[in-house]
Design an enzyme around this catalytic site. Structure first.
Site, PDB file in Angstrom:
ATOM      1  N   HIS A 287      -0.336  -6.925  -8.166  1.00  0.00           N
ATOM      2  CA  HIS A 287      -1.783  -6.167  -8.315  1.00  0.00           C
ATOM      3  C   HIS A 287      -1.299  -5.155  -9.214  1.00  0.00           C
ATOM      4  O   HIS A 287      -2.100  -4.002  -9.256  1.00  0.00           O
ATOM      5  CB  HIS A 287      -2.456  -5.819  -6.895  1.00  0.00           C
ATOM      6  CG  HIS A 287      -3.102  -6.938  -6.313  1.00  0.00           C
ATOM      7  ND1 HIS A 287      -3.800  -7.005  -5.182  1.00  0.00           N
ATOM      8  CD2 HIS A 287      -2.832  -8.391  -6.562  1.00  0.00           C
ATOM      9  CE1 HIS A 287      -4.222  -8.288  -4.717  1.00  0.00           C
ATOM     10  NE2 HIS A 287      -3.963  -9.116  -5.583  1.00  0.00           N
TER      11      HIS A 287
ATOM     12  N   CYS B 294       1.580  -3.184 -22.437  1.00  0.00           N
ATOM     13  CA  CYS B 294       0.816  -3.336 -23.852  1.00  0.00           C
ATOM     14  C   CYS B 294       0.748  -4.799 -23.506  1.00  0.00           C
ATOM     15  O   CYS B 294       1.569  -5.576 -23.250  1.00  0.00           O
ATOM     16  CB  CYS B 294       2.042  -3.216 -24.973  1.00  0.00           C
ATOM     17  SG  CYS B 294       1.430  -3.942 -26.663  1.00  0.00           S
TER      18      CYS B 294
ATOM     19  N   ASP C  53       0.061   1.122  -5.265  1.00  0.00           N
ATOM     20  CA  ASP C  53       0.292   2.598  -5.167  1.00  0.00           C
ATOM     21  C   ASP C  53       1.344   3.133  -5.331  1.00  0.00           C
ATOM     22  O   ASP C  53       1.884   4.308  -5.502  1.00  0.00           O
ATOM     23  CB  ASP C  53      -0.197   2.799  -3.589  1.00  0.00           C
ATOM     24  CG  ASP C  53       0.819   2.162  -2.615  1.00  0.00           C
ATOM     25  OD1 ASP C  53       1.847   1.694  -2.925  1.00  0.00           O
ATOM     26  OD2 ASP C  53       0.370   2.031  -1.373  1.00  0.00           O
TER      27      ASP C  53
ATOM     28  N   ASN D  51       0.226  -4.200  -3.165  1.00  0.00           N
ATOM     29  CA  ASN D  51      -0.179  -2.708  -3.400  1.00  0.00           C
ATOM     30  C   ASN D  51      -0.003  -2.323  -4.707  1.00  0.00           C
ATOM     31  O   ASN D  51       1.009  -2.700  -5.509  1.00  0.00           O
ATOM     32  CB  ASN D  51       0.752  -1.975  -2.165  1.00  0.00           C
ATOM     33  CG  ASN D  51       0.181  -2.424  -0.983  1.00  0.00           C
ATOM     34  OD1 ASN D  51      -0.841  -2.789  -0.602  1.00  0.00           O
ATOM     35  ND2 ASN D  51       1.101  -1.784   0.059  1.00  0.00           N
TER      36      ASN D  51
ATOM     37  N   CYS E  75       4.379  -2.649 -33.186  1.00  0.00           N
ATOM     38  CA  CYS E  75       3.103  -3.096 -32.530  1.00  0.00           C
ATOM     39  C   CYS E  75       2.275  -1.910 -32.472  1.00  0.00           C
ATOM     40  O   CYS E  75       1.308  -2.137 -32.955  1.00  0.00           O
ATOM     41  CB  CYS E  75       4.013  -3.234 -30.975  1.00  0.00           C
ATOM     42  SG  CYS E  75       2.394  -3.594 -29.838  1.00  0.00           S
TER      43      CYS E  75
ATOM     44  N   GLN F 240      -4.395  -7.009  13.137  1.00  0.00           N
ATOM     45  CA  GLN F 240      -5.394  -7.780  13.147  1.00  0.00           C
ATOM     46  C   GLN F 240      -4.991  -9.306  12.957  1.00  0.00           C
ATOM     47  O   GLN F 240      -3.736  -9.515  12.488  1.00  0.00           O
ATOM     48  CB  GLN F 240      -6.485  -7.530  11.932  1.00  0.00           C
ATOM     49  CG  GLN F 240      -7.040  -6.283  12.068  1.00  0.00           C
ATOM     50  CD  GLN F 240      -8.075  -5.990  11.085  1.00  0.00           C
ATOM     51  OE1 GLN F 240      -7.184  -5.908   9.919  1.00  0.00           O
ATOM     52  NE2 GLN F 240      -9.130  -5.523  10.922  1.00  0.00           N
TER      53      GLN F 240
ATOM     54  N   GLY G 276       1.577  -5.804   7.207  1.00  0.00           N
ATOM     55  CA  GLY G 276       0.578  -5.085   6.829  1.00  0.00           C
ATOM     56  C   GLY G 276      -0.485  -5.713   6.223  1.00  0.00           C
ATOM     57  O   GLY G 276      -1.066  -5.059   5.037  1.00  0.00           O
TER      58      GLY G 276
END
Length: 497
Positions: free
Chosen positions: A150, A158, A133, A131, A193, A256, A230
């Protein structure tokens, strides 16, 4: 000719096509519910295993299903965004889905808070999530306890020096650009940088954060008790991580069915919020309530994040394409609204996915251009292919007509570019996925049998990189498959770049 074919010729894959491609079939969308007696019995069994494993013996994996009770749609559930999009593309009349990815007003679910409580109680070793979020960290999960494969919508990074930054608000609320290099409008403050910072959430076709994935592999192999919450377990390599240690006690909680149900010792069909409350009761733990905190105002927390949050190596050229940084930054400065995703139907009737600016009301939404996901260009597994050997035994019409070698599936098939086997994809009986997974389990560091070609859209996928891939090396294979599929030569535009 179909739009997706032209885009594959130029080495890119249409985002909405990929996502619809990952939607589940009708029979896979069915949700199941165990009765209370069954749930209670299995919860007791799991609680016993967690207690037996002792302190730090639990590794948890979470997917979009843990956030649905927060009002954030999942992707492959009955009302998931990719499910709805697939239905629309098939001509079904369903409500057009939209999904606001990031909202600073969204509170964590009981599942998020329970996992934070398990951390405080000493049971949780590591939480691995797909996730983006940001709700796990907001619920109180420590930066050293979480691996976000993810990305996180509250984190920017950076790509040149690797420094990550946690923000009080979702970074996407500052806007986005038209290229793959999703900029945030800020620059790295590391000495010498000053590079442009990027969002960290990962889309299809982009590489996973390598450091986070490597640590997830190590944690998974050492896990004593594994809890999967989930997720339909459909996207590699994340879906394979819970099963790295065959001696671990694995429990899957999802409404499922998943492709890995038979490999799980405990399987529970139940909403994650209901399950986790029962588990905490059995462990004698009271779930802590959510208290909103601005971690950016806590110097000790920010120091811990800077030291422990695991993300990517640097510099990482495979992350985003930065060719249009300055142009993207100019466009970015014009955008000061939130970002959502919606499906729109153009004049020809084609359904497409587009980003849109979230105004104060839905009537004020400003449509924005759709966007594409580009394949990885420097996949080492592609470079290791023996193209000459493969071209000496190319796929012919007879084998093509027979379909999958295992199940005779005729439509969604992939060609292994190592052994030349034709096997069905993950939306059918998953024989190519199983083929590649076996290779990865045998030799994760130097796997073969992981690069394959789609006979549907002539794209190329690497299971080891978890990404669409492209390279001039693949041009002969593309041309051969194009001739086979369409009975004509590919357009002589250029090599696959």
């Amino acid at each position: 000719m179909h739009e997706i074919f032209f885009q594959v010729l130029f080495g890119c894959v249409c985002f909405h096509y990929i996502m619809a491609h990952t939607a589940l079939r009708d029979e896979e969308l069915t949700e199941y519910f165990d009765n209370d007696a069954v749930i209670d019995q299995k919860v007791k069994q799991l609680a016993s295993e967690i207690k037996k494993a002792g302190r730090g013996g639990l590794v948890v994996y979470t997917g979009a299903g843990v956030s649905t009770s927060c009002g954030i749609n999942d992707f492959r559930g009955p009302n998931g965004i990719w499910t709805r999009q697939s239905q629309i593309q098939q001509g079904q009349k369903v409500e057009t889905p939209s999904r606001v990815i990031q909202s600073s007003n969204t509170s964590p679910s009981p599942t998020h808070m329970a996992l934070s409580t398990l951390q405080t109680a000493g049971y949780l070793d590591t939480l691995i999530s797909t996730n983006c979020d940001g709700l796990h960290i907001r619920s109180g999960i420590s930066p050293d306890k979480i691996l976000e494969l993810h990305g996180n919508c509250y984190v920017e990074a950076c790509p040149y020096c690797g420094k990550t930054y946690y923000r009080a608000q979702p970074v996407d609320l500052e806007g986005f650009d038209r290229s793959r290099a999703i900029l945030t409008g800020r620059r790295c403050d590391s000495r010498s940088c000053s590079s442009l910072l990027r969002r960290t959430d990962v889309a299809f076709g982009q590489s996973l954060p390598d450091k986070a994935l490597q640590r997830a592999e190590r944690v998974s192999k050492a896990a004593k008790v594994v809890l999967v919450l989930g997720t339909s377990l459909r996207v590699t390599p994340a879906c394979e991580l819970p099963f790295r240690n065959r001696r671990a006690v694995t429990c899957i909680v999802n409404l499922q069915k998943t492709p890995y149900d038979k490999r799980s010792k405990i399987r529970i069909f139940c909403p994650t919020d209901v399950f986790i409350e029962k588990l905490c009761q059995e462990l004698g733990i009271q779930i802590s309530p959510f208290v909103a905190k601005d971690f950016t105002q806590d110097p000790a927390w920010m120091e811990s994040f800077d030291k422990h949050y695991t993300f990517r190596s640097a510099p990482d050229d495979s992350w985003f394409d930065s060719r249009d940084d300055e142009q993207a930054l100019r466009f970015l400065q014009e955008q000061k609204k939130g970002i959502g995703i919606k499906m729109v139907t153009d004049a020809s009737g084609d359904v497409k996915m587009e980003r849109y600016a979230i105004g104060d009301s839905e009537d004020e939404d400003d449509d924005m251009d759709g966007f594409e996901i580009y394949p990885k260009k420097d996949c080492s597994h592609v470079q290791a292919l023996d193209i000459a050997a493969l071209m000496s035994n190319t796929l012919d019409q007879k084998r093509y007509a027979k379909g999958c070698e295992k199940c005779a599936e005729a439509e969604e098939n992939w060609l292994c570019l190592t052994c030349n086997r034709l096997l069905c994809g993950r939306m059918k009986n998953q024989h190519m996925l199983l083929h590649a997974t076996e290779a990865l389990e045998n030799d994760f560091r130097n796997p073969s049998h992981v690069v394959c070609a789609s006979l549907m859209d002539l794209s190329f996928w690497c299971y080891a990189c978890d990404s669409y891939v492209t390279s001039p090396t693949l041009t002969p294979i593309f041309n051969s498959l194009h001739q086979l599929k369409f009975n004509e030569s590919a357009l002589p535009i250029h090599d696959i770049m």
